[in-house]
Design a protein around this motif. Structure first.
Motif, PDB file in Angstrom:
ATOM      1  N   VAL A   1       0.848  -1.197   0.000  1.00 33.57           N
ATOM      2  CA  VAL A   1       0.000   0.000   0.000  1.00 33.57           C
ATOM      3  C   VAL A   1       0.879   1.242   0.000  1.00 33.57           C
ATOM      4  CG1 VAL A   1      -1.741   1.282   1.301  1.00 33.57           C
ATOM      5  CG2 VAL A   1      -1.836  -1.232   1.208  1.00 33.57           C
ATOM      6  N   ALA A   2       1.938   1.229   0.797  1.00 33.17           N
ATOM      7  CA  ALA A   2       2.913   2.318   0.864  1.00 33.17           C
ATOM      8  C   ALA A   2       4.129   1.802   1.614  1.00 33.17           C
ATOM      9  CB  ALA A   2       2.324   3.543   1.575  1.00 33.17           C
ATOM     10  N   ASP A   3       5.256   2.479   1.462  1.00 29.32           N
ATOM     11  CA  ASP A   3       6.476   2.095   2.170  1.00 29.32           C
ATOM     12  C   ASP A   3       6.560   2.917   3.459  1.00 29.32           C
ATOM     13  OD1 ASP A   3       8.885   1.164   2.988  1.00 29.32           O
ATOM     14  OD2 ASP A   3      10.040   1.894   1.263  1.00 29.32           O
ATOM     15  N   LEU A   4       5.866   2.436   4.519  1.00 24.07           N
ATOM     16  CA  LEU A   4       5.747   3.187   5.766  1.00 24.07           C
ATOM     17  C   LEU A   4       6.374   2.489   6.963  1.00 24.07           C
ATOM     18  CD1 LEU A   4       1.973   4.252   5.430  1.00 24.07           C
ATOM     19  CD2 LEU A   4       3.994   5.607   4.826  1.00 24.07           C
ATOM     20  N   TRP A   5       6.394   1.168   6.969  1.00 24.93           N
ATOM     21  CA  TRP A   5       6.837   0.440   8.154  1.00 24.93           C
ATOM     22  C   TRP A   5       8.350   0.459   8.236  1.00 24.93           C
ATOM     23  CZ3 TRP A   5       9.884  -3.606   9.590  1.00 24.93           C
ATOM     24  CH2 TRP A   5       9.692  -4.110  10.882  1.00 24.93           C
ATOM     25  N   PRO A   6       8.954   0.669   9.430  1.00 24.12           N
ATOM     26  CA  PRO A   6       8.324   0.931  10.732  1.00 24.12           C
ATOM     27  C   PRO A   6       8.369   2.407  11.138  1.00 24.12           C
ATOM     28  CG  PRO A   6      10.583   0.263  11.098  1.00 24.12           C
ATOM     29  CD  PRO A   6      10.404   0.373   9.595  1.00 24.12           C
ATOM     30  N   ASN A   7       8.733   3.291  10.216  1.00 20.13           N
ATOM     31  CA  ASN A   7       9.006   4.685  10.592  1.00 20.13           C
ATOM     32  C   ASN A   7       7.772   5.568  10.655  1.00 20.13           C
ATOM     33  OD1 ASN A   7      11.895   4.269  10.686  1.00 20.13           O
ATOM     34  ND2 ASN A   7      11.831   4.179   8.452  1.00 20.13           N
ATOM     35  N   THR A   8       6.778   5.292   9.798  1.00 24.30           N
ATOM     36  CA  THR A   8       5.601   6.156   9.717  1.00 24.30           C
ATOM     37  C   THR A   8       4.337   5.334   9.907  1.00 24.30           C
ATOM     38  OG1 THR A   8       6.778   7.547   8.116  1.00 24.30           O
ATOM     39  CG2 THR A   8       4.391   7.876   8.327  1.00 24.30           C
ATOM     40  N   PRO A   9       3.559   5.572  10.965  1.00 25.16           N
ATOM     41  CA  PRO A   9       2.309   4.833  11.154  1.00 25.16           C
ATOM     42  C   PRO A   9       1.371   5.049   9.983  1.00 25.16           C
ATOM     43  CG  PRO A   9       2.917   6.004  13.158  1.00 25.16           C
ATOM     44  CD  PRO A   9       3.834   6.505  12.070  1.00 25.16           C
ATOM     45  N   PRO A  10       0.551   4.066   9.648  1.00 25.81           N
ATOM     46  CA  PRO A  10      -0.370   4.208   8.521  1.00 25.81           C
ATOM     47  C   PRO A  10      -1.399   5.290   8.801  1.00 25.81           C
ATOM     48  CG  PRO A  10      -0.879   2.226   9.763  1.00 25.81           C
ATOM     49  CD  PRO A  10       0.406   2.765  10.323  1.00 25.81           C
ATOM     50  N   PRO A  11      -1.799   6.034   7.778  1.00 18.75           N
ATOM     51  CA  PRO A  11      -2.771   7.106   7.985  1.00 18.75           C
ATOM     52  C   PRO A  11      -4.166   6.563   8.278  1.00 18.75           C
ATOM     53  CG  PRO A  11      -2.320   6.844   5.654  1.00 18.75           C
ATOM     54  CD  PRO A  11      -1.364   5.934   6.373  1.00 18.75           C
ATOM     55  N   LEU A  12      -4.982   7.406   8.912  1.00 22.31           N
ATOM     56  CA  LEU A  12      -6.361   7.017   9.201  1.00 22.31           C
ATOM     57  C   LEU A  12      -7.230   7.319   7.984  1.00 22.31           C
ATOM     58  CD1 LEU A  12      -7.036   8.099  12.897  1.00 22.31           C
ATOM     59  CD2 LEU A  12      -7.058   5.806  11.943  1.00 22.31           C
ATOM     60  N   THR A  13      -7.508   6.293   7.214  1.00 20.70           N
ATOM     61  CA  THR A  13      -8.369   6.420   6.039  1.00 20.70           C
ATOM     62  C   THR A  13      -9.367   5.269   6.053  1.00 20.70           C
ATOM     63  OG1 THR A  13      -6.798   5.149   4.697  1.00 20.70           O
ATOM     64  CG2 THR A  13      -6.590   7.564   4.664  1.00 20.70           C
ATOM     65  N   ALA A  14     -10.374   5.374   5.222  1.00 20.92           N
ATOM     66  CA  ALA A  14     -11.364   4.306   5.131  1.00 20.92           C
ATOM     67  C   ALA A  14     -10.705   3.058   4.556  1.00 20.92           C
ATOM     68  CB  ALA A  14     -12.533   4.749   4.257  1.00 20.92           C
ATOM     69  N   PRO A  15     -10.624   1.962   5.323  1.00 17.31           N
ATOM     70  CA  PRO A  15      -9.935   0.763   4.830  1.00 17.31           C
ATOM     71  C   PRO A  15     -10.733   0.046   3.751  1.00 17.31           C
ATOM     72  CG  PRO A  15     -10.938   0.309   6.961  1.00 17.31           C
ATOM     73  CD  PRO A  15     -11.153   1.771   6.693  1.00 17.31           C
ATOM     74  N   HIS A  16     -10.026  -0.696   2.925  1.00 21.86           N
ATOM     75  CA  HIS A  16     -10.660  -1.489   1.878  1.00 21.86           C
ATOM     76  C   HIS A  16      -9.717  -2.624   1.515  1.00 21.86           C
ATOM     77  CE1 HIS A  16      -7.864   0.220  -1.097  1.00 21.86           C
ATOM     78  NE2 HIS A  16      -8.009   1.347  -0.416  1.00 21.86           N
ATOM     79  N   PRO A  17     -10.230  -3.732   0.975  1.00 22.57           N
ATOM     80  CA  PRO A  17      -9.345  -4.832   0.553  1.00 22.57           C
ATOM     81  C   PRO A  17      -8.393  -4.356  -0.534  1.00 22.57           C
ATOM     82  CG  PRO A  17     -11.633  -5.553   0.647  1.00 22.57           C
ATOM     83  CD  PRO A  17     -11.655  -4.066   0.786  1.00 22.57           C
ATOM     84  N   VAL A  18      -7.165  -4.841  -0.487  1.00 23.34           N
ATOM     85  CA  VAL A  18      -6.183  -4.467  -1.500  1.00 23.34           C
ATOM     86  C   VAL A  18      -5.664  -5.730  -2.175  1.00 23.34           C
ATOM     87  CG1 VAL A  18      -5.499  -2.349  -0.336  1.00 23.34           C
ATOM     88  CG2 VAL A  18      -4.314  -4.468   0.203  1.00 23.34           C
ATOM     89  N   PRO A  19      -5.465  -5.692  -3.494  1.00 26.27           N
ATOM     90  CA  PRO A  19      -4.908  -6.867  -4.193  1.00 26.27           C
ATOM     91  C   PRO A  19      -3.452  -7.078  -3.806  1.00 26.27           C
ATOM     92  CG  PRO A  19      -5.090  -4.991  -5.678  1.00 26.27           C
ATOM     93  CD  PRO A  19      -5.754  -4.578  -4.402  1.00 26.27           C
ATOM     94  N   PHE A  20      -3.051  -8.346  -3.784  1.00 27.24           N
ATOM     95  CA  PHE A  20      -1.669  -8.663  -3.447  1.00 27.24           C
ATOM     96  C   PHE A  20      -1.207  -9.810  -4.333  1.00 27.24           C
ATOM     97  CE2 PHE A  20       2.012  -8.961  -0.620  1.00 27.24           C
ATOM     98  CZ  PHE A  20       2.145  -7.623  -0.247  1.00 27.24           C
ATOM     99  N   ASP A  21       0.110 -10.084  -4.271  1.00 31.43           N
ATOM    100  CA  ASP A  21       0.673 -11.085  -5.174  1.00 31.43           C
ATOM    101  C   ASP A  21       0.149 -12.479  -4.859  1.00 31.43           C
ATOM    102  OD1 ASP A  21       2.169 -12.290  -3.074  1.00 31.43           O
ATOM    103  OD2 ASP A  21       3.773 -10.840  -3.322  1.00 31.43           O
ATOM    104  N   GLY A  22       0.450 -13.416  -5.734  1.00 31.17           N
ATOM    105  CA  GLY A  22       0.003 -14.793  -5.551  1.00 31.17           C
ATOM    106  C   GLY A  22       1.052 -15.678  -4.936  1.00 31.17           C
ATOM    107  N   ILE A  23       2.016 -15.066  -4.221  1.00 33.16           N
ATOM    108  CA  ILE A  23       3.117 -15.828  -3.626  1.00 33.16           C
ATOM    109  C   ILE A  23       3.144 -15.699  -2.104  1.00 33.16           C
ATOM    110  CG2 ILE A  23       5.619 -16.108  -3.570  1.00 33.16           C
ATOM    111  CD1 ILE A  23       5.704 -14.950  -6.389  1.00 33.16           C
ATOM    112  N   THR A  24       2.982 -14.471  -1.608  1.00 35.07           N
ATOM    113  CA  THR A  24       3.103 -14.224  -0.178  1.00 35.07           C
ATOM    114  C   THR A  24       1.969 -14.895   0.601  1.00 35.07           C
ATOM    115  OG1 THR A  24       4.099 -12.079  -0.668  1.00 35.07           O
ATOM    116  CG2 THR A  24       3.349 -12.453   1.588  1.00 35.07           C
ATOM    117  N   PRO A  25       2.272 -15.725   1.602  1.00 35.51           N
ATOM    118  CA  PRO A  25       1.201 -16.377   2.381  1.00 35.51           C
ATOM    119  C   PRO A  25       0.378 -15.351   3.160  1.00 35.51           C
ATOM    120  CG  PRO A  25       3.311 -17.468   2.717  1.00 35.51           C
ATOM    121  CD  PRO A  25       3.608 -16.192   2.002  1.00 35.51           C
TER     122      PRO A  25
END
Length: 424
Positions: free
Chosen positions: A252-276
């Motif tokens: 979603v963004a390159d934030l971890w671990p320095n910047t906490p994720p922003p408060l926005t309306a969450p939604h499902p995000v597509p991801f690769d077919g490899i990562t468990p």
């Protein structure tokens, strides 16, 4: 014995179903993967020897030395053959050969209780290995069948807990390579620690000619078999993938671990077919919690080790970005619920056990529902939902401790002095 046969048939049927599913996605399943390691290089030699170690608890000391010698001898032969053929120098085939050989001996050379005991030992060793391969297949299935992940929901809900993965992640970075290296050892060697605790609990099987009704390995296997089913319901990959550099273009963004994720309306995000999708719940937390529980009645060094592994595992899961704080609470509740169910199965179901399993299941389900449908409210009102989440998890801990005290009361036996006869 009938119960063991029924459990074996159900386990075999489950593994066959996973084998068919894995083949559908062009991968080897748990049965073919295990069968391949009879001849070809094993994926994990230490795992096979851990399975052999569990099987050895049913043998006499002389038989153990013979079995270990045979396993090492077979491995030496395989290593020489691979060296000649310039193949990868893996080991572990000898351990599997000895386990399978003991199964043949049990069927052809043993009778009655001796046969049953040896077959139970073989089954326990094979279950440890097969359970690991079953978990690998589960993870493959999660990555192939769940194209979208729910990390934004959990990350938003985690604001109620103060974004612990981001906080601990920065602390682990500050410790440098020494702290990070130690945590990697603790996190990666959790199965080895569990095997050592399991061997301690099963140390008297050979002399007593029976297994204890309940032990650590049973709960470990149950957690590993049931937990991945929840991954299918609530697919999450973890902060380091969804919000870190390890996620690549899928993050979603390159934030971890320095910047906490922003408060926005969450939604499902597509991801690769490899990562468990193996975060919700945190099974490492569940396993470490179980290890801690079973170490409470052990000698002091083992109690210390159980506490150390629990604290180290919780720190590693957060500090490496593998899990959110919400995952850890769910994992702890999951572990206590499974542990109670396994103990109830052993001692016979009663009102206290049934109520605690029902309550733990209800709390676990409520946590998942809250993470999915109330994350924004949880993030906006951390002063209310943060303590509520901790209270929900703590209530299951309290219920477990109280139930165990009722099941295993410590009898304070006072020695009455024997009456002395009056001397004539």
């Amino acid at each position: 014995m009938t119960l063991w046969i029924a459990a074996g048939v159900l386990t075999l049927g489950f593994m066959v179903a996973l084998e068919i599913t894995a083949r559908h996605y062009g991968q080897r399943g748990p049965i073919s993967s295990l069968g391949r390691e009879v001849i070809f290089g094993p994926q994990s030699g230490p795992l096979l020897y851990a399975g052999l170690a569990l099987m050895l608890v049913v043998l006499t000391w002389r038989q153990r030395f013979v079995a270990i010698g045979a396993a090492l001898g077979v491995d030496v032969v395989f290593l020489l053959m691979r060296w000649v053929l310039d193949a990868r120098l893996n080991f572990g085939n000898g351990a599997l050969w000895v386990i399978l050989g003991c199964a043949v001996i049990a069927v052809t050379r043993r009778t009655g209780r001796d046969r049953a005991l040896l077959l139970k030992g073989v089954g326990l060793g094979l279950l440890l290995v097969a359970g690991h391969k079953t978990g690998d297949t589960w993870l493959l299935i999660t990555s192939k069948t769940r194209p979208s992940v729910l990390d934004p929901y959990v990350a938003t809900a985690d604001h109620a807990l103060g974004n612990p993965s981001w906080v601990v992640g920065r602390l682990v970075e500050a410790t440098g390579p020494i702290g990070s290296g130690l945590l990697h050892v603790v996190y990666g060697q959790l199965p080895l620690a569990a095997a050592l605790f399991g061997l301690y609990q099963l140390r008297n099987v050979a002399t007593e000619r029976r297994f204890p009704g309940h032990h650590l390995v049973r709960t470990f296997l149950a957690i590993g078999l049931i937990g991945p089913a929840v991954y299918m319901i609530f697919p999450v990959v973890g902060p380091i993938f969804a919000y870190g550099a390890d996620g690549g273009r899928w993050a979603v963004a390159d934030l971890w671990p320095n910047t906490p994720p922003p408060l926005t309306a969450p939604h499902p995000v597509p991801f690769d077919g490899i990562t468990p999708r193996n975060c919700m719940p945190s099974l490492h937390t569940a396993w470490a919690t179980t290890l801690f529980i079973h170490s409470r009645k052990a000698p002091r060094p083992m109690r210390f080790a159980g506490t150390f592994w629990l604290v180290g595992t919780l720190t590693a899961t957060l500090g490496f970005g593998y899990h959110y704080g919400a995952d850890l609470i769910a994992g702890g509740v999951f572990a206590l619920t499974i542990e109670t169910a396994m103990r109830s199965f052993d001692r016979g179901w009663d009102r206290q056990g049934a109520l605690l399993v029902t309550y733990g299941t209800t709390v676990f389900t409520a946590l998942l529902v809250a993470y999915r449908y109330l994350p924004v409210e949880m993030a906006r009102h951390p002063w209310a939902f943060g303590p509520l989440l901790l209270l929900a998890g703590g209530s299951v801990v309290y219920g477990y401790v109280r139930t165990m005290k009722q099941w295993d009361p410590v009898a304070a036996v006072t020695q009455q002095p024997e009456p002395q006869l009056m001397q004539a």
